[in-house]
Design a protein around this motif. Structure first.
Motif, mmCIF file in Angstrom:
data_model
loop_
_atom_site.group_PDB
_atom_site.id
_atom_site.type_symbol
_atom_site.label_atom_id
_atom_site.label_comp_id
_atom_site.label_asym_id
_atom_site.label_seq_id
_atom_site.Cartn_x
_atom_site.Cartn_y
_atom_site.Cartn_z
ATOM 1 N N TYR A 157 0.859 -1.177 0.000
ATOM 2 C CA TYR A 157 0.000 0.000 0.000
ATOM 3 C C TYR A 157 0.897 1.230 0.000
ATOM 4 C CZ TYR A 157 -3.255 3.580 1.690
ATOM 5 O OH TYR A 157 -4.001 4.719 1.830
ATOM 6 N N ALA A 190 -2.616 5.006 -3.164
ATOM 7 C CA ALA A 190 -3.470 6.144 -2.834
ATOM 8 C C ALA A 190 -2.814 7.458 -3.250
ATOM 9 C CB ALA A 190 -3.765 6.156 -1.335
ATOM 10 N N SER A 191 -1.654 7.379 -3.895
ATOM 11 C CA SER A 191 -0.995 8.585 -4.396
ATOM 12 C C SER A 191 -1.042 8.556 -5.925
ATOM 13 C CB SER A 191 0.422 8.686 -3.838
ATOM 14 O OG SER A 191 1.188 7.555 -4.177
ATOM 15 N N CYS A 193 -0.603 7.005 -9.224
ATOM 16 C CA CYS A 193 -0.368 5.661 -9.764
ATOM 17 C C CYS A 193 0.543 5.686 -10.984
ATOM 18 C CB CYS A 193 -1.697 5.004 -10.128
ATOM 19 S SG CYS A 193 -2.722 4.572 -8.721
ATOM 20 N N PRO A 266 -5.433 1.769 -8.193
ATOM 21 C CA PRO A 266 -5.716 2.977 -7.412
ATOM 22 C C PRO A 266 -6.747 2.694 -6.323
ATOM 23 C CG PRO A 266 -6.762 3.091 -9.573
ATOM 24 C CD PRO A 266 -5.898 1.861 -9.579
ATOM 25 N N VAL A 267 -6.575 3.313 -5.168
ATOM 26 C CA VAL A 267 -7.487 3.118 -4.042
ATOM 27 C C VAL A 267 -7.641 4.459 -3.332
ATOM 28 C CG1 VAL A 267 -5.630 2.456 -2.450
ATOM 29 C CG2 VAL A 267 -7.957 1.644 -2.050
ATOM 30 N N GLN A 268 -8.796 4.688 -2.731
ATOM 31 C CA GLN A 268 -9.077 5.985 -2.115
ATOM 32 C C GLN A 268 -8.357 6.178 -0.783
ATOM 33 O OE1 GLN A 268 -13.349 6.321 -1.881
ATOM 34 N NE2 GLN A 268 -13.618 5.960 -4.085
ATOM 35 N N GLY A 269 -8.010 5.086 -0.117
ATOM 36 C CA GLY A 269 -7.322 5.188 1.159
ATOM 37 C C GLY A 269 -7.344 3.857 1.876
ATOM 38 N N HIS A 272 -10.819 2.294 2.563
ATOM 39 C CA HIS A 272 -11.375 1.750 1.322
ATOM 40 C C HIS A 272 -10.743 0.394 1.015
ATOM 41 C CE1 HIS A 272 -11.907 2.269 -3.323
ATOM 42 N NE2 HIS A 272 -12.871 1.530 -2.806
#
Length: 302
Positions: A157, A190-191, A193, A266-269, A272
């Motif tokens: 992550y 989350a930054s 990609c 990609p992930v929001q946080g 998530h």
């Protein structure tokens, strides 16, 4: 036993790993061998033995195929404590196990090996393998302490600087060509990609010139092509002759790694990600991250 164990480890580390690496390139196999032994010194072994007390008089270690260095640390700690060790070698390639047993025995340590599934009488068993094989072994040895490590996968992550993260993550991808439960099956980001993917591509391109990819099972070809196709249709792809990086939506996450392929989602946080990974929680092992206070239920090590 500590001094004898240290001598055995020094001899093993100096050994030519090109025939021990189970299909890894000679350069990568040698680097993996050194990396696995480097932390095992007098102080670390004494501390490990103290934490593990009381150790059994004898132990069997069922060694998996894939990550060829798996039994080294376990054997070193047990041998340093004076425990007799029997290594059940993988039938596909017993080279490392045989070499270890020869070296440790020549130093006066009680280390034996075989490929026989029927283990000798021991006081404890540590087993690696598929969920099914670990369950079968556990049932076969109900009267001794049993520690089993079945199917697990790891993740990464990235929430901070993607360029800095790529430098470290590239080594996790390159070592052992993505084999074993510690290799990241995917990177959730989350930054930025794209910056992460470009940095990973640069790192893999450089690594290929130093630690080339080893042999690859042809059976992995269809899955490799599937992920590349998904990347081209749903996201982006960076690829060389022996490596690839994809960025795809997280719904295309697959909980298994491929040799020198990096799948970024990609992930929001962190929250998530924790919600998304719920169905796989029982099989999760390690989360590599650049975020100090992340909380992800089900992850055993950070």
């Amino acid at each position: 036993m500590l001094d004898a164990t240290l001598r055995a480890l020094a001899r093993l580390r100096a050994h030519d790993a090109s025939r021990l690496g189970q299909g890894l390139s000679p350069e990568n196999a040698q680097a993996c061998l050194h990396q696995s032994i480097r932390p095992l010194n007098r102080d670390s072994l004494i501390a490990a033995v103290e934490r593990a007390k009381p150790l059994p008089k004898s132990i069997a270690i069922v060694v998996p195929y894939g990550v060829f260095t798996t039994p080294i640390e376990w054997t070193a700690i047990a041998a340093a404590a004076g425990t007799s060790v029997h290594l059940k070698a993988p039938a596909l390639d017993a080279s490392l196990v045989k070499t270890m047993a020869d070296i440790f025995s020549e130093e006066g340590l009680s280390v034996s090996w075989s490929t026989d599934r029927n283990l000798p009488p021991v006081d404890a068993v540590v087993a690696f393998g598929s969920d099914e094989s670990v369950a079968e072994l556990r049932a076969a040895y109900p009267h001794v302490p049993f520690v089993g490590y079945g199917h697990k996968f790891s993740l990464a992550y990235v929430g901070g600087d993607p360029v800095v993260a790529a430098r470290t993550l590239a080594m996790d991808v390159v070592r052992y060509d993505g084999r074993g439960c510690m290799a990241p099956a995917a990177i959730f980001c989350a930054s930025d990609c794209v910056v992460l993917a470009e940095s990973m591509a640069d790192a893999l391109r450089h690594a290929e010139s130093i630690w080339p990819r080893g042999s690859v099972d042809p059976a992995l070809g269809p899955e490799w092509r599937r992920r590349m196709g998904l990347g081209r249709v749903t996201g982006q792809v960076w690829a060389g002759s022996q490596w690839a990086v994809t960025v795809t939506p997280m719904e295309y996450f697959t909980p298994s790694s491929l040799p020198r392929m990096v799948n970024i989602h990609p992930v929001q946080g962190a929250a998530h990600l924790a919600a998304f990974l719920g169905p796989w929680r029982s099989w999760m092992s390690t989360l590599g991250t650049d975020v100090a206070d992340i909380k992800l239920p089900g992850v055993h090590r950070l």
